[in-house]
Design a protein around this motif. Structure first.
Motif, PDB file in Angstrom:
ATOM      1  N   ILE A 176       0.886  -1.174   0.000  1.00  0.00           N
ATOM      2  CA  ILE A 176       0.000   0.000   0.000  1.00  0.00           C
ATOM      3  C   ILE A 176       0.915   1.211   0.000  1.00  0.00           C
ATOM      4  O   ILE A 176       1.602   1.488   0.988  1.00  0.00           O
ATOM      5  N   SER A 177       0.948   1.916  -1.092  1.00  0.00           N
ATOM      6  CA  SER A 177       1.886   3.009  -1.261  1.00  0.00           C
ATOM      7  C   SER A 177       1.258   4.344  -0.884  1.00  0.00           C
ATOM      8  O   SER A 177       0.081   4.418  -0.502  1.00  0.00           O
ATOM      9  N   LEU A 178       2.063   5.391  -1.003  1.00  0.00           N
ATOM     10  CA  LEU A 178       1.610   6.741  -0.689  1.00  0.00           C
ATOM     11  C   LEU A 178       1.937   7.649  -1.863  1.00  0.00           C
ATOM     12  O   LEU A 178       2.668   7.275  -2.777  1.00  0.00           O
ATOM     13  N   SER A 179       1.412   8.879  -1.821  1.00  0.00           N
ATOM     14  CA  SER A 179       1.641   9.805  -2.925  1.00  0.00           C
ATOM     15  C   SER A 179       3.071  10.340  -2.880  1.00  0.00           C
ATOM     16  O   SER A 179       3.784  10.194  -1.888  1.00  0.00           O
ATOM     17  N   ALA A 180       3.455  11.003  -3.963  1.00  0.00           N
ATOM     18  CA  ALA A 180       4.821  11.527  -4.068  1.00  0.00           C
ATOM     19  C   ALA A 180       5.118  12.594  -3.021  1.00  0.00           C
ATOM     20  O   ALA A 180       6.280  12.857  -2.707  1.00  0.00           O
ATOM     21  N   PHE A 181       4.077  13.229  -2.459  1.00  0.00           N
ATOM     22  CA  PHE A 181       4.303  14.287  -1.475  1.00  0.00           C
ATOM     23  C   PHE A 181       4.595  13.741  -0.077  1.00  0.00           C
ATOM     24  O   PHE A 181       4.969  14.490   0.812  1.00  0.00           O
ATOM     25  N   PRO A 221       8.295  -4.062  -5.782  1.00  0.00           N
ATOM     26  CA  PRO A 221       7.034  -4.775  -5.545  1.00  0.00           C
ATOM     27  C   PRO A 221       5.852  -4.139  -6.276  1.00  0.00           C
ATOM     28  O   PRO A 221       5.910  -2.993  -6.739  1.00  0.00           O
ATOM     29  N   THR A 222       4.776  -4.891  -6.313  1.00  0.00           N
ATOM     30  CA  THR A 222       3.518  -4.404  -6.879  1.00  0.00           C
ATOM     31  C   THR A 222       2.852  -3.459  -5.884  1.00  0.00           C
ATOM     32  O   THR A 222       2.792  -3.738  -4.683  1.00  0.00           O
ATOM     33  N   THR A 223       2.376  -2.319  -6.391  1.00  0.00           N
ATOM     34  CA  THR A 223       1.633  -1.376  -5.552  1.00  0.00           C
ATOM     35  C   THR A 223       0.147  -1.655  -5.715  1.00  0.00           C
ATOM     36  O   THR A 223      -0.418  -1.452  -6.790  1.00  0.00           O
ATOM     37  N   ALA A 224      -0.480  -2.120  -4.655  1.00  0.00           N
ATOM     38  CA  ALA A 224      -1.886  -2.504  -4.728  1.00  0.00           C
ATOM     39  C   ALA A 224      -2.814  -1.304  -4.581  1.00  0.00           C
ATOM     40  O   ALA A 224      -3.819  -1.190  -5.279  1.00  0.00           O
ATOM     41  N   LEU A 225      -2.455  -0.415  -3.656  1.00  0.00           N
ATOM     42  CA  LEU A 225      -3.295   0.739  -3.355  1.00  0.00           C
ATOM     43  C   LEU A 225      -2.407   1.939  -3.052  1.00  0.00           C
ATOM     44  O   LEU A 225      -1.201   1.794  -2.820  1.00  0.00           O
ATOM     45  N   GLN A 226      -3.029   3.117  -3.023  1.00  0.00           N
ATOM     46  CA  GLN A 226      -2.326   4.321  -2.575  1.00  0.00           C
ATOM     47  C   GLN A 226      -3.187   5.009  -1.534  1.00  0.00           C
ATOM     48  O   GLN A 226      -4.375   5.241  -1.755  1.00  0.00           O
TER      49      GLN A 226
END
Length: 294
Positions: free
Chosen positions: A190-195, A213-218
């Motif tokens: 579960i990733s986050l935005s660039a900021f 890895p695969t990013t499933a969600l942000q």
């Protein structure tokens, strides 16, 4: 009738001379003469007798003088009081905060500001580290808390304390993970935005493990992020102090994957002498010393 007319009237009454009155008021003689004539026209009464010796008050002028003096004195007192209000109550601090900021640190800052600088009113704006950085750089905020590297030379940084970060996963996934790069590669994140500073920290871990890895969600909200991990949507990177506060049996903290990054306070260099920033520098030194002793 306005205050400038009254000031001219009182000055001429005291000096009994138009030229000398104009000098005390730092105005031209025609300007003072015009204000006297305008006041007389407004009141529809003659206030001065004009003669070769100067200007003397008429009976109407003598009656007006003490009241005009009282009004000007009251205005002077009001100006002084307004100045004290500005000094004592009108200092506004607009400070940016981030979710990664430990609540105890913010609470201590607020307590110290209230006790030592009660005339400063605090407003806190919540944002991501990258957004806070840009808002401070553009002076939309006077200062803010930040985690990460500061790329701007016009911002000053006060380092406060290191923060620890850990990778968490659903407890049921522990059997799929054997601290191997293959497992890291196959599990969703579960990733986050660039900021968000956490995005860069994640990438540090990925480089360390040589995976992508695969990013499933942000998701940029830590509360929602933890809930998504609990619901088995993916792995995530979160601050250790946050995990300590929200410990539960539904998540597993990977013991061998940790990062340490500095929590800092940033402000524009040109605000170095600003009273709000000076106050914050003082209390942050106290908070910093407490953090070192802990």
């Amino acid at each position: 009738m306005d205050l400038n007319q009254l000031k001219s009237f009182v000055a001429v009454a005291h000096q009994q001379n138009l030229t000398q009155a104009a000098e005390t008021l730092h105005l031209s003689q025609p300007a003072v003469s015009a204000q006297i004539k305008a006041l007389e026209k407004h009141l529809d009464v003659q206030l001065f007798d004009r003669n070769a010796q100067g200007m003397s008050l008429t009976a109407a002028g003598q009656s007006l003088l003490p009241r005009a003096e009282d009004m000007l004195q009251q205005m002077h007192q009001l100006d002084a009081f307004a100045g004290s209000i500005k000094h004592d109550y009108h200092l506004q601090a607009d400070i940016g905060i981030i979710q990664m900021l430990p609540p105890t640190v913010l609470a201590e800052c607020v307590s110290l500001i209230k006790s030592q600088y009660p005339h400063i009113h605090q407003t806190f704006s919540l944002g991501l580290s990258g957004i806070i950085l840009n808002q401070v750089r553009r002076k939309e905020l006077q200062g803010g808390f930040f985690v990460g590297d500061n790329p701007y030379r016009n911002l000053h940084v006060i380092d406060l304390m290191p923060l620890q970060f850990e990778v968490v996963m659903p407890s049921d996934w522990q059997n799929q993970f054997a601290n191997s790069s293959a497992a890291m590669q196959n599990l969703p994140w579960i990733s986050l935005s660039a900021f968000s500073a956490l995005t860069k920290f994640e990438q540090k871990i990925w480089r360390q493990w040589k995976v992508k890895p695969t990013t499933a969600l942000q998701c940029d909200d830590m509360y929602a992020l933890l809930a998504l991990v609990e619901q088995k949507h993916g792995l995530a990177l979160l601050p250790s102090h946050y995990l300590d506060q929200h410990a539960n049996t539904h998540i597993h903290r990977l013991p061998d994957i940790k990062l340490s990054e500095m929590l800092s306070f940033i402000y524009p260099i040109e605000l170095e002498l600003d009273p709000v920033i000076a106050a914050w520098r003082t209390i942050l030194e106290q908070v910093k010393s407490h953090a070192v002793q802990m």
